[in-house]
Design a protein around this motif. Structure first.
Motif, PDB file in Angstrom:
ATOM      1  N   ARG A 108      -3.209  13.682 -12.539  1.00 23.59           N
ATOM      2  CA  ARG A 108      -4.298  13.105 -11.744  1.00 23.59           C
ATOM      3  C   ARG A 108      -4.305  11.571 -11.832  1.00 23.59           C
ATOM      4  N   LEU A 109      -3.109  11.003 -11.836  1.00 21.14           N
ATOM      5  CA  LEU A 109      -2.992   9.540 -11.806  1.00 21.14           C
ATOM      6  C   LEU A 109      -3.680   9.009 -10.558  1.00 21.14           C
ATOM      7  N   THR A 110      -4.594   8.039 -10.738  1.00 17.96           N
ATOM      8  CA  THR A 110      -5.347   7.473  -9.626  1.00 17.96           C
ATOM      9  C   THR A 110      -4.850   6.058  -9.352  1.00 17.96           C
ATOM     10  N   VAL A 111      -4.446   5.812  -8.113  1.00 15.64           N
ATOM     11  CA  VAL A 111      -3.872   4.523  -7.728  1.00 15.64           C
ATOM     12  C   VAL A 111      -4.660   3.962  -6.556  1.00 15.64           C
ATOM     13  N   PRO A 112      -5.118   2.717  -6.639  1.00  9.45           N
ATOM     14  CA  PRO A 112      -5.797   2.111  -5.484  1.00  9.45           C
ATOM     15  C   PRO A 112      -4.786   1.752  -4.404  1.00  9.45           C
ATOM     16  N   GLY A 113      -5.205   1.827  -3.155  1.00  7.70           N
ATOM     17  CA  GLY A 113      -4.319   1.486  -2.043  1.00  7.70           C
ATOM     18  C   GLY A 113      -5.110   1.145  -0.800  1.00  7.70           C
ATOM     19  N   LYS A 114      -4.376   0.824   0.246  1.00 10.38           N
ATOM     20  CA  LYS A 114      -4.985   0.521   1.540  1.00 10.38           C
ATOM     21  C   LYS A 114      -4.267   1.300   2.628  1.00 10.38           C
ATOM     22  N   ARG A 119      -2.096  21.290  15.928  1.00 13.96           N
ATOM     23  CA  ARG A 119      -2.379  22.493  15.155  1.00 13.96           C
ATOM     24  C   ARG A 119      -3.588  22.304  14.252  1.00 13.96           C
ATOM     25  N   ALA A 120      -3.754  21.088  13.696  1.00 12.16           N
ATOM     26  CA  ALA A 120      -4.843  20.835  12.756  1.00 12.16           C
ATOM     27  C   ALA A 120      -5.927  19.944  13.337  1.00 12.16           C
ATOM     28  N   LEU A 121      -5.717  19.415  14.546  1.00 13.69           N
ATOM     29  CA  LEU A 121      -6.658  18.482  15.164  1.00 13.69           C
ATOM     30  C   LEU A 121      -7.012  17.338  14.219  1.00 13.69           C
ATOM     31  N   SER A 122      -5.980  16.757  13.608  1.00 12.63           N
ATOM     32  CA  SER A 122      -6.163  15.636  12.691  1.00 12.63           C
ATOM     33  C   SER A 122      -5.170  14.536  13.041  1.00 12.63           C
ATOM     34  N   PHE A 123      -5.561  13.301  12.724  1.00 10.54           N
ATOM     35  CA  PHE A 123      -4.724  12.142  13.002  1.00 10.54           C
ATOM     36  C   PHE A 123      -4.060  11.677  11.714  1.00 10.54           C
ATOM     37  N   PRO A 124      -2.744  11.526  11.700  1.00 12.13           N
ATOM     38  CA  PRO A 124      -2.052  11.107  10.472  1.00 12.13           C
ATOM     39  C   PRO A 124      -2.390   9.661  10.108  1.00 12.13           C
ATOM     40  N   ILE A 125      -2.565   9.423   8.811  1.00 11.26           N
ATOM     41  CA  ILE A 125      -2.688   8.065   8.293  1.00 11.26           C
ATOM     42  C   ILE A 125      -1.627   7.882   7.205  1.00 11.26           C
ATOM     43  N   ARG A 126      -1.260   6.626   6.985  1.00  5.15           N
ATOM     44  CA  ARG A 126      -0.222   6.309   5.997  1.00  5.15           C
ATOM     45  C   ARG A 126      -0.772   5.282   5.012  1.00  5.15           C
ATOM     46  N   VAL A 127      -0.592   5.568   3.723  1.00  7.03           N
ATOM     47  CA  VAL A 127      -0.953   4.635   2.655  1.00  7.03           C
ATOM     48  C   VAL A 127       0.331   4.306   1.892  1.00  7.03           C
ATOM     49  N   VAL A 128       0.677   3.020   1.819  1.00  7.77           N
ATOM     50  CA  VAL A 128       1.903   2.589   1.154  1.00  7.77           C
ATOM     51  C   VAL A 128       1.563   2.138  -0.265  1.00  7.77           C
ATOM     52  N   LEU A 129       2.304   2.671  -1.239  1.00  7.08           N
ATOM     53  CA  LEU A 129       2.094   2.336  -2.650  1.00  7.08           C
ATOM     54  C   LEU A 129       3.382   1.787  -3.242  1.00  7.08           C
ATOM     55  N   ASP A 130       3.269   0.669  -3.973  1.00  4.19           N
ATOM     56  CA  ASP A 130       4.420   0.165  -4.724  1.00  4.19           C
ATOM     57  C   ASP A 130       4.688   1.100  -5.895  1.00  4.19           C
ATOM     58  N   ILE A 149     -12.247  10.060  12.655  1.00  2.48           N
ATOM     59  CA  ILE A 149     -11.219   9.072  12.986  1.00  2.48           C
ATOM     60  C   ILE A 149     -11.827   7.736  13.412  1.00  2.48           C
ATOM     61  N   GLY A 150     -13.039   7.763  13.972  1.00  5.27           N
ATOM     62  CA  GLY A 150     -13.686   6.508  14.372  1.00  5.27           C
ATOM     63  C   GLY A 150     -14.109   5.657  13.198  1.00  5.27           C
ATOM     64  N   ASP A 151     -14.224   6.243  11.991  1.00  4.36           N
ATOM     65  CA  ASP A 151     -14.636   5.504  10.800  1.00  4.36           C
ATOM     66  C   ASP A 151     -13.458   5.004   9.986  1.00  4.36           C
ATOM     67  N   VAL A 152     -12.238   5.343  10.387  1.00  2.00           N
ATOM     68  CA  VAL A 152     -11.042   4.989   9.615  1.00  2.00           C
ATOM     69  C   VAL A 152     -10.283   3.897  10.360  1.00  2.00           C
ATOM     70  N   ARG A 153      -9.826   2.913   9.610  1.00  2.00           N
ATOM     71  CA  ARG A 153      -9.101   1.795  10.223  1.00  2.00           C
ATOM     72  C   ARG A 153      -8.038   1.271   9.253  1.00  2.00           C
ATOM     73  N   GLU A 154      -7.096   0.527   9.798  1.00  2.00           N
ATOM     74  CA  GLU A 154      -6.065  -0.094   8.963  1.00  2.00           C
ATOM     75  C   GLU A 154      -6.698  -1.103   8.009  1.00  2.00           C
ATOM     76  N   GLY A 155      -6.156  -1.183   6.806  1.00  2.00           N
ATOM     77  CA  GLY A 155      -6.670  -2.111   5.812  1.00  2.00           C
ATOM     78  C   GLY A 155      -7.806  -1.560   4.975  1.00  2.00           C
ATOM     79  N   MET A 156      -8.335  -0.385   5.301  1.00  2.00           N
ATOM     80  CA  MET A 156      -9.443   0.206   4.538  1.00  2.00           C
ATOM     81  C   MET A 156      -8.947   0.605   3.145  1.00  2.00           C
ATOM     82  N   GLU A 157      -9.745   0.257   2.118  1.00  2.00           N
ATOM     83  CA  GLU A 157      -9.375   0.587   0.748  1.00  2.00           C
ATOM     84  C   GLU A 157      -9.621   2.072   0.470  1.00  2.00           C
ATOM     85  N   VAL A 158      -8.681   2.680  -0.233  1.00  2.00           N
ATOM     86  CA  VAL A 158      -8.766   4.105  -0.562  1.00  2.00           C
ATOM     87  C   VAL A 158      -8.310   4.303  -2.007  1.00  2.00           C
TER      88      VAL A 158
END
Length: 375
Positions: A249-255, A266-277, A231-240
């Motif tokens: 297997r359509l591949t779409v770039p996003g942030k 339960r999973a000890l994970s932090f949710p992230i959100r990627v918005v795609l048009d 989680i320390g390596d992930v930030r808003e605006g990071m390209e994915v």
């Protein structure tokens, strides 16, 4: 003895006939082999023209693969604001509709009758209020001249105020009835798809009763969980990269649009959100998705162009060109990076792999390199 002689002759003739037939078959086969051997030689597959590229090595950050889900940007269960019998369903499930388009209608005869009665009552109340207003004016003149008492003037003013209040009350009730009449036509709150109806024509619905489920997929949100150690390596605006498994297997770039600082216990994970048009609605709601993020320390990886990968029930593979022959090599796909696929397999850096023409190749077929794509 004569019968035995004839039987012997018959058997001898039959054997001769069989020998003649066998000789004729051998001659025919020899003839066919001579006549058609050039055709059989021509039937052998010719050298296949192919375009190749090299297996390369690059130093990149380790890809982090997150399993997620594509969700609609807006999702709503539309409820009825009035009670009554569902008179009509206007739109079929699965259809795209615009904001304000009618989805269903509640029978509104009772509301219309109530509204008509209230409007008639308002006419009487308006006449009564106007009369009491005039009466108050006359009583004020008499009061100012000292002709009537304080009590008479107060009663006239109270009557005027009461009639005015009755008129205002009717106005409010008329507005409510008009609102209920409009609300009996249940409309789409935004552009989207009707995914499910919770009622049918002829069925009674209460105030707040569920009528239809509705989604907007003009924009898609892909949600996934990042393990706590990353989680320390992930930030808003990071390209994915978002890979939609159910969409070939359509591949779409996003942030990354947001990192939610509240871990799933339960999973000890932090949710992230990627918005795609999603203007053409290619991505469907609730589709499985993979988010690829590059985090941590760099590593050297083996890369081939994506077009060199051949998918089959036995698994992914590539064709390596070795001594003019197409050698099928089984590989493992480890991730994706800028048009390349990270692979593991028995193929070396610098070897040539087929990127065009591989879909028609057969194992160990002769190939002719028509072009080479430099990386």
């Amino acid at each position: 003895m004569q019968a035995d002689f004839y039987g012997y002759c018959r058997r001898d003739v039959t054997a001769m006939e069989i020998n003649v037939v066998l000789v004729r078959i051998k001659v025919l086969l020899l003839f066919l082999s001579v006549c058609f051997s050039p055709v059989l030689l021509l039937a052998q597959p010719p050298d296949a023209p192919v375009v190749v590229s090299s297996v390369i090595e690059r130093e990149v950050k380790k890809p982090l693969k997150l399993i997620g889900t594509a969700l609609p940007s807006r999702k709503s269960v539309i409820s009825s604001e009035v009670e009554g019998v569902v008179e009509k369903i206007n739109v079929e499930e699965g259809r795209y509709v615009k904001k304000g388009e009618k989805l269903a209608e509640i029978r509104s005869d009772k509301i219309r009758l109530t509204l008509e009665r209230l409007k008639n009552d308002r006419k009487d109340a308006l006449a009564k209020a106007e009369l009491s207003e005039k009466n108050l004016g006359r009583m004020k003149e008499l009061y100012d001249k000292g002709i009537i008492s304080d009590g008479d003037f107060d009663r006239a003013r109270t009557q005027r105020d009461s009639d005015r209040a009755g008129l205002l009350s009717l106005d409010s009730r008329i507005k409510i009835a008009e609102y209920d009449l409009a609300a009996s036509k249940i409309t789409a709150p935004f552009n989207g798809y009707v995914t499910r109806y919770h009622t049918e024509a002829g069925q009674w619905t209460d105030i707040g009763g569920e009528v239809a489920s509705f989604v907007d997929i003009d924009t898609i949100e892909v949600m996934a969980g990042v393990p706590e150690r990353y989680i320390g390596d992930v930030r808003e605006g990071m390209e994915v990269k978002v890979i939609l498994v159910s969409h070939n297997r359509l591949t779409v770039p996003g942030k990354i649009s947001s990192v939610i600082p509240d871990a799933d216990p339960r999973a000890l994970s932090f949710p992230i959100r990627v918005v795609l048009d999603n203007p053409d609605h290619t991505i469907k709601s609730s589709a499985s998705a993979i988010i690829m993020i590059r985090v941590g320390e760099s590593e050297k990886i083996k890369l081939v162009p994506k077009d060199s990968i051949i998918s089959s029930p036995a698994g992914p593979s590539v064709f390596a060109v070795r001594e003019g022959l197409a050698h099928p090599i089984a590989v493992k796909e480890k991730g994706w990076y800028e048009g390349f696929t990270h692979i593991e397999g028995e193929i070396g850096i610098g070897e040539s792999v087929v990127v065009r023409g591989n879909e028609r190749l057969m194992p160990m077929q002769k190939v002719r390199i028509a072009d080479t794509i430099e990386q």
